[in-house]
Design a protein around this motif. Structure first.
Motif, PDB file in Angstrom:
ATOM      1  N   GLU A   1     -15.481  -4.981   2.896  1.00 11.75           N
ATOM      2  CA  GLU A   1     -14.271  -4.661   2.153  1.00 11.75           C
ATOM      3  C   GLU A   1     -14.332  -3.276   1.512  1.00 11.75           C
ATOM      4  O   GLU A   1     -13.306  -2.676   1.244  1.00 11.75           O
ATOM      5  CB  GLU A   1     -14.025  -5.708   1.053  1.00 11.75           C
ATOM      6  CG  GLU A   1     -13.576  -7.057   1.578  1.00 11.75           C
ATOM      7  CD  GLU A   1     -13.423  -8.039   0.434  1.00 11.75           C
ATOM      8  OE1 GLU A   1     -14.199  -7.943  -0.524  1.00 11.75           O
ATOM      9  OE2 GLU A   1     -12.544  -8.892   0.510  1.00 11.75           O
TER      10      GLU A   1
ATOM     11  N   ASN B   1       0.836  -1.209   0.000  1.00 14.68           N
ATOM     12  CA  ASN B   1       0.000   0.000   0.000  1.00 14.68           C
ATOM     13  C   ASN B   1       0.870   1.257   0.000  1.00 14.68           C
ATOM     14  O   ASN B   1       0.845   2.070   0.925  1.00 14.68           O
ATOM     15  CB  ASN B   1      -0.947   0.020   1.206  1.00 14.68           C
ATOM     16  CG  ASN B   1      -1.928  -1.127   1.182  1.00 14.68           C
ATOM     17  OD1 ASN B   1      -2.424  -1.475   0.115  1.00 14.68           O
ATOM     18  ND2 ASN B   1      -2.208  -1.712   2.339  1.00 14.68           N
TER      19      ASN B   1
ATOM     20  N   GLY C   1     -15.409  -0.200   2.427  1.00 10.89           N
ATOM     21  CA  GLY C   1     -14.851   0.926   3.146  1.00 10.89           C
ATOM     22  C   GLY C   1     -15.197   2.230   2.475  1.00 10.89           C
ATOM     23  O   GLY C   1     -16.343   2.623   2.387  1.00 10.89           O
ATOM     24  N   HIS C   2     -14.163   2.909   1.969  1.00 14.03           N
ATOM     25  CA  HIS C   2     -14.345   4.197   1.328  1.00 14.03           C
ATOM     26  C   HIS C   2     -14.667   4.064  -0.156  1.00 14.03           C
ATOM     27  O   HIS C   2     -14.794   5.070  -0.843  1.00 14.03           O
ATOM     28  CB  HIS C   2     -13.076   5.045   1.504  1.00 14.03           C
ATOM     29  CG  HIS C   2     -12.856   5.485   2.924  1.00 14.03           C
ATOM     30  ND1 HIS C   2     -12.335   4.658   3.859  1.00 14.03           N
ATOM     31  CD2 HIS C   2     -13.121   6.664   3.545  1.00 14.03           C
ATOM     32  CE1 HIS C   2     -12.247   5.305   5.025  1.00 14.03           C
ATOM     33  NE2 HIS C   2     -12.709   6.516   4.856  1.00 14.03           N
TER      34      HIS C   2
ATOM     35  N   LEU D   1      -5.823   6.460   1.845  1.00  8.44           N
ATOM     36  CA  LEU D   1      -4.435   6.882   1.988  1.00  8.44           C
ATOM     37  C   LEU D   1      -4.224   8.337   1.583  1.00  8.44           C
ATOM     38  O   LEU D   1      -3.463   9.061   2.230  1.00  8.44           O
ATOM     39  CB  LEU D   1      -3.531   5.975   1.130  1.00  8.44           C
ATOM     40  CG  LEU D   1      -3.346   4.544   1.615  1.00  8.44           C
ATOM     41  CD1 LEU D   1      -2.427   3.786   0.661  1.00  8.44           C
ATOM     42  CD2 LEU D   1      -2.783   4.515   3.031  1.00  8.44           C
TER      43      LEU D   1
ATOM     44  N   SER E   1      -7.084  -0.296  -3.555  1.00 10.58           N
ATOM     45  CA  SER E   1      -6.527  -0.538  -2.220  1.00 10.58           C
ATOM     46  C   SER E   1      -6.262   0.773  -1.494  1.00 10.58           C
ATOM     47  O   SER E   1      -6.526   0.903  -0.293  1.00 10.58           O
ATOM     48  CB  SER E   1      -5.234  -1.347  -2.348  1.00 10.58           C
ATOM     49  OG  SER E   1      -5.479  -2.595  -2.963  1.00 10.58           O
ATOM     50  N   ALA E   2      -5.760   1.775  -2.220  1.00  8.00           N
ATOM     51  CA  ALA E   2      -5.487   3.062  -1.588  1.00  8.00           C
ATOM     52  C   ALA E   2      -6.768   3.749  -1.145  1.00  8.00           C
ATOM     53  O   ALA E   2      -6.828   4.354  -0.066  1.00  8.00           O
ATOM     54  CB  ALA E   2      -4.711   3.953  -2.558  1.00  8.00           C
ATOM     55  N   ASP E   3      -7.832   3.637  -1.945  1.00 10.54           N
ATOM     56  CA  ASP E   3      -9.100   4.252  -1.560  1.00 10.54           C
ATOM     57  C   ASP E   3      -9.744   3.512  -0.398  1.00 10.54           C
ATOM     58  O   ASP E   3     -10.412   4.124   0.447  1.00 10.54           O
ATOM     59  CB  ASP E   3     -10.056   4.272  -2.761  1.00 10.54           C
ATOM     60  CG  ASP E   3      -9.664   5.311  -3.795  1.00 10.54           C
ATOM     61  OD1 ASP E   3      -8.927   6.250  -3.432  1.00 10.54           O
ATOM     62  OD2 ASP E   3     -10.077   5.185  -4.965  1.00 10.54           O
ATOM     63  N   ARG E   4      -9.562   2.211  -0.336  1.00  8.13           N
ATOM     64  CA  ARG E   4     -10.140   1.449   0.762  1.00  8.13           C
ATOM     65  C   ARG E   4      -9.512   1.848   2.105  1.00  8.13           C
ATOM     66  O   ARG E   4     -10.190   1.871   3.135  1.00  8.13           O
ATOM     67  CB  ARG E   4      -9.953  -0.051   0.519  1.00  8.13           C
ATOM     68  CG  ARG E   4     -10.660  -0.934   1.547  1.00  8.13           C
ATOM     69  CD  ARG E   4     -10.667  -2.382   1.122  1.00  8.13           C
ATOM     70  NE  ARG E   4      -9.332  -2.929   1.014  1.00  8.13           N
ATOM     71  CZ  ARG E   4      -8.725  -3.208  -0.153  1.00  8.13           C
ATOM     72  NH1 ARG E   4      -9.351  -2.979  -1.294  1.00  8.13           N
ATOM     73  NH2 ARG E   4      -7.514  -3.733  -0.168  1.00  8.13           N
ATOM     74  N   LEU E   5      -8.253   2.213   2.055  1.00  2.14           N
ATOM     75  CA  LEU E   5      -7.564   2.640   3.277  1.00  2.14           C
ATOM     76  C   LEU E   5      -7.525   4.155   3.428  1.00  2.14           C
ATOM     77  O   LEU E   5      -6.953   4.653   4.412  1.00  2.14           O
ATOM     78  CB  LEU E   5      -6.130   2.098   3.265  1.00  2.14           C
ATOM     79  CG  LEU E   5      -5.989   0.567   3.225  1.00  2.14           C
ATOM     80  CD1 LEU E   5      -4.532   0.172   3.119  1.00  2.14           C
ATOM     81  CD2 LEU E   5      -6.640  -0.055   4.455  1.00  2.14           C
TER      82      LEU E   5
ATOM     83  N   SER F   1     -10.856  11.099  -4.743  1.00  2.00           N
ATOM     84  CA  SER F   1     -10.149   9.877  -4.369  1.00  2.00           C
ATOM     85  C   SER F   1      -9.201   9.476  -5.499  1.00  2.00           C
ATOM     86  O   SER F   1      -9.185  10.093  -6.567  1.00  2.00           O
ATOM     87  CB  SER F   1     -11.155   8.753  -4.097  1.00  2.00           C
ATOM     88  OG  SER F   1     -11.818   8.394  -5.302  1.00  2.00           O
TER      89      SER F   1
ATOM     90  N   ARG G   1       2.112   4.625  -0.053  1.00  2.00           N
ATOM     91  CA  ARG G   1       1.650   5.998  -0.137  1.00  2.00           C
ATOM     92  C   ARG G   1       2.595   6.846  -0.992  1.00  2.00           C
ATOM     93  O   ARG G   1       2.172   7.775  -1.682  1.00  2.00           O
ATOM     94  CB  ARG G   1       1.534   6.582   1.271  1.00  2.00           C
ATOM     95  CG  ARG G   1       1.069   8.031   1.305  1.00  2.00           C
ATOM     96  CD  ARG G   1       1.091   8.587   2.712  1.00  2.00           C
ATOM     97  NE  ARG G   1       0.740   9.994   2.721  1.00  2.00           N
ATOM     98  CZ  ARG G   1      -0.510  10.458   2.801  1.00  2.00           C
ATOM     99  NH1 ARG G   1      -1.507   9.615   2.879  1.00  2.00           N
ATOM    100  NH2 ARG G   1      -0.737  11.759   2.814  1.00  2.00           N
TER     101      ARG G   1
END
Length: 763
Positions: free
Chosen positions: A247, A38, A249-250, A104, A98-102, A147, A40
């Motif tokens: 899963e 992930n 999330g965002h 970041l 993956s970045a949007d889910r967390l 995002s 950043r």
């Protein structure tokens, strides 16, 4: 951190196909090594640079990677690497998910690259205005915060319009690279989305779709549900959209993602710099006053190169309906309570989203296309219009041409092209498409009349291309008797003053009349013409439908005049004119199917030979382009589309022509020339009474001179009245525009110079 910065430098410095391929390979390797980390740093340092080089060109030294892939054909190395990198299930979008889910990182898209009205909305900071846009709502602070996936979609949608964005400043990715700060762009209509070079494909074979169109179709098929390609097909772990509730999330839900993607394409491609981006009723309800744009500035912004191909694919995808929405697609649609829209089986769920911007996109192209442009430059918008008018001809086989996964069977596809073409020609309008036609009625009626005005403006530029375009439009309208009857029924209901009409009381077309009236006012809001730009409708703009009108502004009379002008232009063409004459005959045949028995004044006993051979042996033709070099009928001079109202040509002084046109109009109004009731006034006898005392008084030579002067003036007045009477009877008008001719002015200047020189020599 160092690896991400080095990767950004490698991507920014790539300016050739081999260097771009090496950069794409480096990005793939980096994502493969750091997919589980992930990173950043990748999105903060390298991601903006990658998107900038993928979708933005800085000619001539730094074309975009997509342009480099097209230039590298037939070598598919770079194109294959970009497809692997940018595919919906590829490593770049998977990392973005993956970045949007967390959560970041968030990005601020450069405001100078946004469409005009979005920039105005951000600068105005009006909460009501921001809430009305799905792209701005909940994403605005002092800037437009997106995002990772939304940021990618903005750059993807920006690529087709980037060539017309000459005022945009460098992106954040170019801040560290001074070479990327110069963004001089060539404003042309040559497609940067051209499939492949003509010389690289075999004769008779269809060109391969461009890399961008392949990616567009992949994203549409993955993100946007339709009857043919529902969104929730199956659950595939690791893909962008197939996530469980825990899963996500965002990540947006599937419908919200599809809605955002389509709104992004519509705003960048169709709305663009339109000064009326929102419906009129919406602006009135919220009390919004959007900043208007000057017409001259608007007319300078033409559809960017290659945009028509992308818009056409979007229209084909959204209109490809083999039946009603499937169960899984319907489930996605029902998840949105915000869209209070009734989905029709054949209208489609997404059609209300693109109706108004699509209509204004096509109409603006027809109205503001400059005279100096080559007529082929307008065919991209014209093809979009035709695709929108014929959704029943779009098949899944047409879309499969853009599907990367089906490219392996292309050999058998090329062999079956002839059969598919015949099958497509056999497809025509059927009653299930009735609601689609009624919901988009202006595309089949008002837009046709506007297009005829466009054709009048360009008939002298390329008569063969204009006739071919007119032929295609009329073939669409007259392809089915049921379609013509439906269009005529709506026209009768629209112009009926009664609540119900006997001819259509048993039909349900009446319920569409109020919406059509509202659409006519809303969709054409602010789009006007002037007297000197080839207008045919400027006096009664936005007020009526004239496809079946029997007046001078009706489509039938516009077509008649257009054919007369085309005959004269064909006579001036060098070489073989058989194709143009065949187009004339086909147009007359389509006119007979479309207007026969529906227009007053068209007799049923019109001989077919008269329709087919009017171009032979014509003694007088309408000559709007060069009126002084030919003949014209007095009955045609009264027409508003006469040569005095034609667009200003390169042989005239523009500002002087406008002044002379206004002066001519005022003189014609003052002298009542060209008016319908100008010649109705009856002449009455005039009686003069003389005083007997004055008759016996003789004043000598002075009074005799006065009498002679009065007699001469009376004679001149009598001649003038007779001339005015003749001009009114034959509808002849004063036209001072001939004095704006550059040749005439040049001749006067030369004559003045000769006379002045002669005086100096003799003096």
């Amino acid at each position: 951190m160092a690896d991400a910065s080095a990767l950004a430098s490698t991507v920014l410095s790539a300016a050739t196909p081999p260097a771009a391929a090496a950069a794409a390979t480096a990005v793939l390797d980096y994502l493969a090594r750091h997919a589980a980390d992930n990173p950043r740093a990748f999105f903060a340092d390298a991601f903006p640079s990658i998107l900038y080089r993928l979708f933005v060109s800085s000619p001539p030294s730094s074309p975009s990677f997509l342009d480099l892939a097209a230039a590298a054909q037939p070598d598919p190395t770079l194109a294959n690497l970009l497809l692997a990198l940018l595919s919906p299930s590829g490593p770049l979008l998977s990392a973005a998910a993956s970045a949007d889910r967390l959560a970041l990182i968030r990005f601020a898209f450069p405001s100078e690259r946004l469409p005009h009205w979005l920039r105005a909305a951000l600068s105005d900071d009006n909460p009501d205005l921001l809430a009305l846009s799905p792209l701005l709502a909940a994403r605005v602070g002092h800037e437009l915060h997106l995002s990772v996936f939304e940021y990618f979609l903005f750059w993807f949608a920006y690529y087709p319009v980037s060539s017309s964005d000459a005022s945009a400043s460098p992106s954040p990715a170019s801040a560290s690279n001074p070479a990327l700060k110069s963004r001089s762009r060539l404003e042309s209509w040559v497609s940067t989305l051209a499939p492949t070079a003509i010389g690289t494909r075999k004769p008779g074979h269809k060109p391969e779709p461009s890399l961008y169109l392949k990616l567009l179709y992949a994203y549409l098929k993955q993100f946007v549900p339709t009857a043919c390609t529902p969104l929730l097909r199956r659950r595939l772990g690791g893909t962008l959209l197939q996530r469980t509730a825990s899963e996500e999330g965002h990540i947006m839900d599937p419908f919200a993602r599809a809605d955002f993607f389509l709104h992004t394409l519509v705003q960048f491609w169709l709305v663009g710099d339109d000064f009326s981006p929102l419906p009129v009723q919406t602006c009135r309800a919220f009390g919004l006053h959007l900043p208007s744009r000057a017409r001259a500035e608007l007319s300078a912004h033409l559809p960017p190169p290659g945009l028509g191909d992308a818009v056409k694919l979007l229209v084909m995808y959204l209109n490809c309906c083999d039946g009603g929405p499937r169960t899984d697609a319907r489930t996605v649609f029902e998840r949105s309570a915000a869209r209070n829209v009734i989905s029709d089986t054949q209208v489609g769920f997404w059609n209300p989203l693109i109706q108004r911007p699509m209509y204004r996109f096509v109409l603006r192209a027809f109205l503001f296309c400059p005279i100096g442009a080559v007529i082929k430059n307008a065919t991209q918008v014209f093809s979009v219009w035709l695709a929108y008018m014929e959704p029943w001809k779009v098949t899944q086989e047409d879309l499969d041409e853009y599907d990367v996964s089906l490219m392996q069977g292309k050999g058998t596809q090329q062999a079956a092209e002839g059969k598919e073409s015949q099958k497509r020609d056999a497809l025509c309008y059927t009653p299930p498409w009735k609601n689609y036609v009624l919901s988009n009625y202006l595309f089949y009626s008002s837009m046709v009349v506007h297009f005829l005005g466009f054709a009048h403006k360009f008939i002298h530029s390329d008569v063969s291309s204009v006739l071919l375009m007119i032929q295609k439009v009329l073939e669409v309208l007259s392809s089915s008797t049921e379609l013509v009857d439906l269009l005529y029924k709506v026209d009768v209901a629209y112009h009926s003053r009664l609540a119900t009409s006997p001819s259509c009381s048993s039909d349900d077309v009446l319920k569409y009349v109020p919406s059509i009236r509202e659409q006519l006012k809303d969709w054409e809001d602010g789009l006007t013409e002037t007297d000197a730009d080839g207008s045919f409708l400027h006096e009664h703009w936005n007020s009526d439908l004239r496809l079946f009108s029997c007046g001078e502004e009706g489509a039938y009379h516009l077509l008649q005049l257009l054919l007369i002008r085309a005959e004269l232009e064909i006579q001036r063409l060098p070489g073989d004119t058989l194709q143009a004459l065949q187009s004339l005959d086909l147009i007359r045949s389509c006119m007979k199917k479309l207007f026969q028995s529906r227009i007053e004044g068209i007799h049923h006993n019109t001989a077919p030979e008269e329709f087919q051979h009017q171009h032979q042996g014509r003694g007088e033709v309408f000559t709007p382009k060069h009126p002084y070099s030919g003949k014209s009928k007095f009955s045609e001079v009264k027409y508003r589309g006469d040569w005095m109202k034609r667009p200003i040509s390169e042989t005239e002084v523009a500002w002087l022509a406008r002044i002379l046109i206004r002066l001519s109009d005022r003189l014609n109004d003052a002298l009542r020339l060209g008016c319908d009731d100008a010649g109705d006034s009856a002449a009455h006898s005039t009686y003069i009474k003389f005083d007997r005392n004055e008759l016996t008084t003789i004043g000598g030579p002075k009074d005799a001179a006065k009498m002679a002067l009065v007699a001469v003036c009376s004679l001149l007045a009598l001649v003038g009245q007779a001339l005015l009477k003749f001009m009114r009877a034959h509808r002849v008008k004063i036209n001072l525009r001939v004095f704006a001719s550059k040749k005439l002015l040049a001749g006067l200047v030369v004559l003045y110079a000769v006379v002045a020189g002669t005086r100096n020599v003799l003096g």
